[in-house]
Design a protein around this motif. Structure first.
Motif, short mmCIF file in Angstrom:
data_model
loop_
_atom_site.label_atom_id
_atom_site.label_comp_id
_atom_site.label_asym_id
_atom_site.label_seq_id
_atom_site.Cartn_x
_atom_site.Cartn_y
_atom_site.Cartn_z
N GLU A 176 85.43 -40.84 87.41
CA GLU A 176 84.24 -40.27 88.06
C GLU A 176 84.52 -40.00 89.53
OE1 GLU A 176 81.11 -43.10 87.51
OE2 GLU A 176 81.11 -42.88 85.34
N GLY A 177 83.67 -39.14 90.13
CA GLY A 177 83.74 -38.88 91.56
C GLY A 177 84.91 -38.02 91.98
N VAL A 178 85.38 -37.14 91.09
CA VAL A 178 86.55 -36.30 91.39
C VAL A 178 86.19 -34.82 91.19
CG1 VAL A 178 88.93 -35.74 90.76
CG2 VAL A 178 88.11 -38.09 90.57
N LYS A 179 86.56 -34.01 92.15
CA LYS A 179 86.48 -32.55 92.02
C LYS A 179 87.91 -32.03 92.10
CE LYS A 179 81.98 -31.78 92.14
NZ LYS A 179 81.23 -31.21 91.07
N THR A 180 88.29 -31.17 91.17
CA THR A 180 89.66 -30.67 91.10
C THR A 180 89.67 -29.16 91.29
OG1 THR A 180 90.32 -32.46 89.63
CG2 THR A 180 91.70 -30.49 89.61
N PHE A 181 90.64 -28.69 92.09
CA PHE A 181 90.76 -27.27 92.39
C PHE A 181 92.21 -26.83 92.19
CE2 PHE A 181 87.45 -29.17 94.92
CZ PHE A 181 86.37 -28.32 94.72
N SER A 182 92.38 -25.64 91.60
CA SER A 182 93.71 -25.04 91.51
C SER A 182 93.55 -23.54 91.75
CB SER A 182 94.37 -25.32 90.16
OG SER A 182 93.63 -24.73 89.12
N PHE A 183 94.63 -22.93 92.16
CA PHE A 183 94.59 -21.52 92.53
C PHE A 183 95.77 -20.81 91.87
CE2 PHE A 183 92.96 -24.26 95.82
CZ PHE A 183 91.67 -23.77 95.99
N LYS A 184 95.49 -19.75 91.14
CA LYS A 184 96.53 -19.00 90.43
C LYS A 184 97.67 -18.58 91.36
CE LYS A 184 97.59 -16.02 86.83
NZ LYS A 184 98.71 -16.70 86.21
N GLU A 185 97.33 -18.26 92.61
CA GLU A 185 98.33 -17.79 93.59
C GLU A 185 99.37 -18.85 93.92
OE1 GLU A 185 94.39 -15.92 94.06
OE2 GLU A 185 95.01 -17.99 94.24
N THR A 186 99.11 -20.11 93.59
CA THR A 186 100.05 -21.17 93.96
C THR A 186 101.01 -21.54 92.83
OG1 THR A 186 98.52 -22.94 93.32
CG2 THR A 186 98.41 -22.16 95.61
N GLU A 187 100.92 -20.86 91.69
CA GLU A 187 101.84 -21.15 90.58
C GLU A 187 103.27 -20.82 90.98
OE1 GLU A 187 100.55 -19.16 87.01
OE2 GLU A 187 98.63 -20.23 87.00
N PHE A 188 104.21 -21.61 90.47
CA PHE A 188 105.62 -21.38 90.80
C PHE A 188 106.51 -21.80 89.64
CE2 PHE A 188 104.53 -25.61 92.38
CZ PHE A 188 105.56 -26.40 91.89
N THR A 189 107.74 -21.31 89.67
CA THR A 189 108.76 -21.68 88.68
C THR A 189 109.79 -22.55 89.39
OG1 THR A 189 108.44 -19.57 87.54
CG2 THR A 189 110.46 -20.78 87.05
N THR A 190 110.16 -23.64 88.75
CA THR A 190 111.13 -24.56 89.34
C THR A 190 112.55 -24.15 88.97
OG1 THR A 190 110.87 -25.99 87.42
CG2 THR A 190 109.60 -26.55 89.40
N VAL A 191 113.46 -24.32 89.92
CA VAL A 191 114.88 -24.02 89.72
C VAL A 191 115.70 -25.04 90.50
CG1 VAL A 191 114.52 -21.53 89.39
CG2 VAL A 191 114.93 -22.41 91.69
N THR A 192 116.96 -25.15 90.15
CA THR A 192 117.87 -25.98 90.96
C THR A 192 118.69 -25.11 91.90
OG1 THR A 192 119.48 -25.98 89.17
CG2 THR A 192 118.00 -27.87 89.30
N ALA A 193 118.64 -23.79 91.68
CA ALA A 193 119.26 -22.81 92.58
C ALA A 193 118.45 -21.53 92.44
CB ALA A 193 120.71 -22.56 92.20
N TYR A 194 118.29 -20.80 93.54
CA TYR A 194 117.53 -19.55 93.46
C TYR A 194 118.23 -18.56 92.55
CZ TYR A 194 114.66 -21.37 97.21
OH TYR A 194 113.81 -22.15 97.95
N GLN A 195 117.45 -17.82 91.80
CA GLN A 195 117.96 -16.90 90.80
C GLN A 195 118.08 -15.47 91.32
OE1 GLN A 195 118.67 -18.41 87.62
NE2 GLN A 195 118.32 -20.15 88.95
#
Length: 177
Positions: A133-152
């Motif tokens: 209880e007592g929690v408001k959660t927010f997420s934003f599509k613009e902040t999605e990302f893909t994880t890598v160990t080296a840039y592709q």
């Protein structure tokens, strides 16, 4: 987003401005990072895009919560400043004991911000999961990302190095900043 065994700062970091809090009430503000889907991805060079490479099992890793170091704080204080999660570190080390957020490489994730009403009966500074209880959660599509160990992609590598203040070691030594 680059992830390493040792842990790497999330860049760009999540920065938010909040409103609508009760000025005198105390709040914790926390961040976690959750999978967008149950897919594994690969980067296809000839088309410069990410493609689904199969399914994955995220059940072995439960999302870690990063509690903002200024927590708890009054609603008035939170509302008059930009809240930055610039100290959050991401890792692919499933045995991490430093409190970094554990993610798997080649997966899509989204950060979520949680505003949690302070409850004096619970010590939320060491919180492992969200209260019921007592929690408001927010997420934003613009902040999605893909994880890598080296840039592709070389253009992404250049952009991240040029803009990331923590990537100084990768810049040309003769360049003025």
């Amino acid at each position: 987003m680059i992830i390493t065994k040792a842990g790497r700062r999330m860049f760009p970091s999540v920065r938010i401005k909040v409103k609508g809090l009760e000025p005198l009430r105390q709040y914790y503000i926390a961040l976690d990072v959750v999978p967008v889907d149950s897919k594994r991805y690969r980067y296809v060079y000839h088309s410069s895009q990410w493609m689904v490479a199969g399914n994955t099992d995220h059940s072995c890793i439960s999302p870690r919560l990063y509690v903002h170091p200024d927590s708890p704080c009054s609603g008035e204080t939170w509302m008059r400043q930009i809240i930055s999660f610039d100290r959050v570190k991401l890792t692919n080390n499933e045995m991490d004991d430093k409190g970094h957020i554990i993610l798997q490489s080649m997966h899509k994730y989204k950060p979520r911000v949680h505003i949690i009403v302070h409850d004096s009966r619970i010590d939320l500074s060491q919180i492992q999961s969200l209260p019921a209880e007592g929690v408001k959660t927010f997420s934003f599509k613009e902040t999605e990302f893909t994880t890598v160990t080296a840039y592709q992609n070389q253009q992404i590598t250049k952009l991240k190095i040029d803009r990331n203040p923590f990537a100084k070691g990768f810049r040309d030594p003769g360049r003025n900043r």
